[in-house]
Scaffold this active site. Structure first.
Site, PDB file in Angstrom:
ATOM      1  CG  HIS A 197      23.034  35.580  37.588  1.00 47.21           C
ATOM      2  ND1 HIS A 197      22.716  36.501  38.606  1.00 47.21           N
ATOM      3  CD2 HIS A 197      23.951  35.933  36.895  1.00 47.21           C
ATOM      4  CE1 HIS A 197      23.923  37.812  38.181  1.00 47.21           C
ATOM      5  NE2 HIS A 197      24.375  36.952  37.041  1.00 47.21           N
ATOM      6  CG  ASP A 243      27.201  35.270  29.218  1.00 43.65           C
ATOM      7  OD1 ASP A 243      26.984  36.366  28.794  1.00 43.65           O
ATOM      8  OD2 ASP A 243      27.215  35.342  30.559  1.00 43.65           O
TER       9      ASP A 243
HETATM   10  N1  CMC Z   1      24.626  23.929  34.586  1.00 45.44           N
HETATM   11  C1  CMC Z   1      24.204  23.280  35.550  1.00 45.44           C
HETATM   12  N2  CMC Z   1      23.794  23.268  37.150  1.00 45.44           N
HETATM   13  C2  CMC Z   1      24.260  24.092  37.565  1.00 45.44           C
HETATM   14  C3  CMC Z   1      24.492  25.873  36.354  1.00 45.44           C
HETATM   15  C4  CMC Z   1      24.483  25.467  35.253  1.00 45.44           C
HETATM   16  N3  CMC Z   1      24.473  26.368  35.115  1.00 45.44           N
HETATM   17  N4  CMC Z   1      24.416  26.581  37.641  1.00 45.44           N
HETATM   18  C5  CMC Z   1      24.680  26.520  39.091  1.00 45.44           C
HETATM   19  N5  CMC Z   1      24.205  24.596  38.404  1.00 45.44           N
HETATM   20  C6  CMC Z   1      23.780  23.902  39.546  1.00 45.44           C
HETATM   21  C7  CMC Z   1      24.902  23.678  40.767  1.00 45.44           C
HETATM   22  O1  CMC Z   1      25.895  23.102  40.490  1.00 45.44           O
HETATM   23  C8  CMC Z   1      24.336  23.336  42.168  1.00 45.44           C
HETATM   24  O2  CMC Z   1      23.932  21.882  41.625  1.00 45.44           O
HETATM   25  P1  CMC Z   1      23.998  21.190  43.495  1.00 45.44           P
HETATM   26  O3  CMC Z   1      23.349  21.875  44.356  1.00 45.44           O
HETATM   27  O4  CMC Z   1      23.072  19.848  42.829  1.00 45.44           O
HETATM   28  O5  CMC Z   1      25.479  21.177  43.986  1.00 45.44           O
HETATM   29  C9  CMC Z   1      23.060  24.300  42.352  1.00 45.44           C
HETATM   30  O6  CMC Z   1      22.902  24.574  41.149  1.00 45.44           O
HETATM   31  C10 CMC Z   1      23.652  25.639  43.277  1.00 45.44           C
HETATM   32  O7  CMC Z   1      24.735  26.001  41.746  1.00 45.44           O
HETATM   33  P2  CMC Z   1      26.006  27.438  42.607  1.00 45.44           P
HETATM   34  O8  CMC Z   1      27.202  27.209  41.857  1.00 45.44           O
HETATM   35  O9  CMC Z   1      25.892  27.437  43.787  1.00 45.44           O
HETATM   36  O10 CMC Z   1      25.840  28.852  42.403  1.00 45.44           O
HETATM   37  P3  CMC Z   1      26.444  29.773  42.389  1.00 45.44           P
HETATM   38  O11 CMC Z   1      25.396  31.242  42.788  1.00 45.44           O
HETATM   39  O12 CMC Z   1      27.555  29.826  43.118  1.00 45.44           O
HETATM   40  O13 CMC Z   1      26.359  30.144  40.949  1.00 45.44           O
HETATM   41  C11 CMC Z   1      27.469  30.738  38.128  1.00 45.44           C
HETATM   42  C12 CMC Z   1      25.818  30.515  39.394  1.00 45.44           C
HETATM   43  C13 CMC Z   1      26.428  31.889  37.368  1.00 45.44           C
HETATM   44  C14 CMC Z   1      28.670  30.751  38.663  1.00 45.44           C
HETATM   45  C15 CMC Z   1      26.650  29.585  37.888  1.00 45.44           C
HETATM   46  O14 CMC Z   1      25.025  29.180  37.037  1.00 45.44           O
HETATM   47  C16 CMC Z   1      27.345  29.109  36.386  1.00 45.44           C
HETATM   48  O15 CMC Z   1      28.280  28.609  36.553  1.00 45.44           O
HETATM   49  N6  CMC Z   1      26.311  29.263  35.195  1.00 45.44           N
HETATM   50  C17 CMC Z   1      27.303  28.977  34.100  1.00 45.44           C
HETATM   51  C18 CMC Z   1      28.067  29.737  33.844  1.00 45.44           C
HETATM   52  C19 CMC Z   1      27.310  31.114  33.157  1.00 45.44           C
HETATM   53  O16 CMC Z   1      26.698  31.175  32.383  1.00 45.44           O
HETATM   54  N7  CMC Z   1      27.795  32.053  33.874  1.00 45.44           N
HETATM   55  C20 CMC Z   1      27.102  33.856  33.249  1.00 45.44           C
HETATM   56  C21 CMC Z   1      26.201  34.375  35.097  1.00 45.44           C
HETATM   57  S1  CMC Z   1      25.453  35.544  33.655  1.00 45.44           S
HETATM   58  C22 CMC Z   1      26.661  36.349  33.281  1.00 45.44           C
HETATM   59  C23 CMC Z   1      27.586  37.324  34.315  1.00 45.44           C
HETATM   60  O17 CMC Z   1      27.128  37.922  35.277  1.00 45.44           O
HETATM   61  O18 CMC Z   1      29.189  36.990  34.234  1.00 45.44           O
END
Ligand code: CMC
Length: 433
Positions: free
Chosen positions: A309, A367
């Site tokens: 998140h 989720d």
């Molecule tokens: N699985 C694997 N790796 C992950 C995940 C994941 N679910 N989420 C983040 N990472 C990794 C990402 O690849 C990055 O790694 P590195 O530092 O090696 O590049 C690191 O963790 C930081 O991630 P980020 O993408 O910079 O984080 P963000 O804040 O931009 O993204 C997120 C947040 C929710 C979009 C992301 O965690 C994600 O895509 N999760 C899966 C989708 C999901 O479950 N979304 C629902 C969110 S809660 C409900 C809502 O509010 O809608």
């Protein structure tokens, strides 16, 4: 700025030979903000923050998240207490009006919602315009925007009374629209709202009753549905809420703004993640396949959906309540030993003990368990994000109301770091090589 905002000193920035003092502001809790509104005037430089990772785009008194501790408060009340003791309609009152209602306030608020659940009969023609295999979210985006064409009497966004009527209409009609989107996709006749049922019961009946039979709402499912609505009611300045605020900042009407929020919610990184999370669990299928799946996540071939998140760097408090709901629903109508539930619980444990997830502070979000719960309740995956949209409508409209009541509100208009060509002369088509 409201009375809740306090001056908290200043920050000094040295840039381009100039020294600029920027005011620092404190809210009631959470990080201070450096007020950069005068920065461009003083330095001719913008700030750069794609994805808004360090930018507070507004002042808000609705919802507060402490991502490190894993807490979520609505108007100060912790989400787990609301999920345990309150109900969705009461939470709607809390978000819209700032306080939990007294008994008489509750009665009149609930009644005003109940009295607005019906749709104009001409509205049903919109559903018939869609292909029968249309994704229900496509139907939601289209039809909610179309509400603007039906309620001209509440479209004066500068009148607080009309804004409130629109808010009530949206909260009341969203379950009816969502249930019709579902019924349309399964080819069953629409079921009209019934005023002696509560919000969640009425919604379940509109989804699952058929005219040929009496329908009794299962109280365990109604309670779980209500709790799922509470868990999704608001989540401060997430992507879809920010979309609603941005759309509203131009003066667009509330129905159009909520349609914009629904469009944003649809994406798999946001509200679409619950659908993706269940598909992922189905793909994994059995606990033996978990190590192979985790290896693929660590190779960055795909993400572990329902994990991670932007704000929570700890367990999402909503995920804990959702796991309890999954237990209750599966015990009532499904199989407590449901293989997908077993896969989810084991996958969670494997991830929580794996260095990749630990060092990135990736924990289950709301989720992770919602798909299993909703599926056991009888909803197809395509409806999951629709249910999220239904519940989030109160958060969107409360945030929109808060913005519209703020005298310092301006049109949202971000700047950019331009990297395209600099000025050049037009070349006639005959001279282009
Ligand atoms: N699985 C694997 N790796 C992950 C995940 C994941 N679910 N989420 C983040 N990472 C990794 C990402 O690849 C990055 O790694 P590195 O530092 O090696 O590049 C690191 O963790 C930081 O991630 P980020 O993408 O910079 O984080 P963000 O804040 O931009 O993204 C997120 C947040 C929710 C979009 C992301 O965690 C994600 O895509 N999760 C899966 C989708 C999901 O479950 N979304 C629902 C969110 S809660 C409900 C809502 O509010 O809608």
């Amino acid at each position: 700025m409201t009375d809740q905002t306090k001056a908290a000193g200043s920050a000094t920035l040295n840039y381009g030979g100039k020294t600029v003092d920027l005011p620092v502001l404190s809210g009631t809790t959470g990080p201070d903000v450096i007020d950069i509104r005068k920065l461009y005037g003083a330095t001719e430089a913008f700030t750069y923050d794609p994805g808004f990772t360090s930018t507070a785009a507004c002042e808000s008194g609705l919802t507060f998240i402490d991502g490190d501790k894993g807490t979520l408060l609505h108007r100060g009340y912790p989400i787990d207490q609301l999920a345990k003791h309150s109900n969705f309609v009461e939470v709607c009152h809390l978000l819209l009006h700032g306080e939990l209602p007294t008994a008489s306030e509750y009665e009149s608020f609930e009644r005003s919602i109940t009295m607005h659940t019906m749709l104009h009969s001409q509205f049903d023609r919109f559903f018939e315009g869609f292909r029968r295999d249309a994704h229900p979210m496509a139907i939601m985006v289209g039809t909610v925007g179309a509400l603007s064409a039906f309620y001209h009497d509440s479209l004066d966004i500068h009148d607080p009374v009309q804004r409130n009527i629109s808010a009530i209409r949206l909260i009341a009609k969203m379950p009816t629209i969502a249930a019709r989107a579902f019924k349309y996709s399964v080819g069953q006749p629409f079921i009209h709202p019934k005023n002696d049922l509560n919000y969640a019961e009425n919604f379940l009946r509109m989804c699952f009753a058929v005219p040929a039979e009496e329908y009794e709402v299962n109280p365990v499912l109604a309670k779980a549905m209500d709790r799922i609505f509470i868990l999704h009611a608001d989540h401060e300045q997430n992507a879809s809420t920010s979309t609603v605020r941005l759309a509203g900042s131009s003066g667009a009407n509330p129905f159009a703004c909520i349609a914009a929020g629904i469009a944003c919610l649809w994406g798999p990184s946001h509200g679409g993640a619950n659908e993706e999370a269940l598909n992922m669990l189905k793909e994994i299928g059995t606990p033996e396949k978990i190590p192979e799946f985790i290896a693929g996540v660590k190779d960055k071939r795909y993400k572990l959906m329902g994990f991670g998140h932007r704000v929570y760097k700890n367990y999402d408090p909503r995920a804990k309540v959702m796991q309890e709901s999954a237990n209750e629903v599966l015990a009532a109508v499904g199989d407590p030993n449901d293989p997908l539930f077993q896969v989810a619980k084991e996958l969670e444990q494997v991830a929580l003990n794996d260095e990749y997830f630990i060092e990135r502070k990736l924990y289950p979000n709301v989720d992770f368990y919602s798909g299993i719960t909703l599926s056991a309740m009888g909803f197809p995956t395509t409806m999951f994000t629709v249910l999220f949209a239904l519940a989030r409508t109160v958060g969107w409209i409360a945030q929109w109301q808060e913005m519209m009541a703020d005298p310092s509100q301006k049109i949202g208009r971000p700047r950019q770091l331009y990297t395209g060509p600099t000025e050049r002369d037009y070349v006639p088509i005959s001279q282009r090589g």
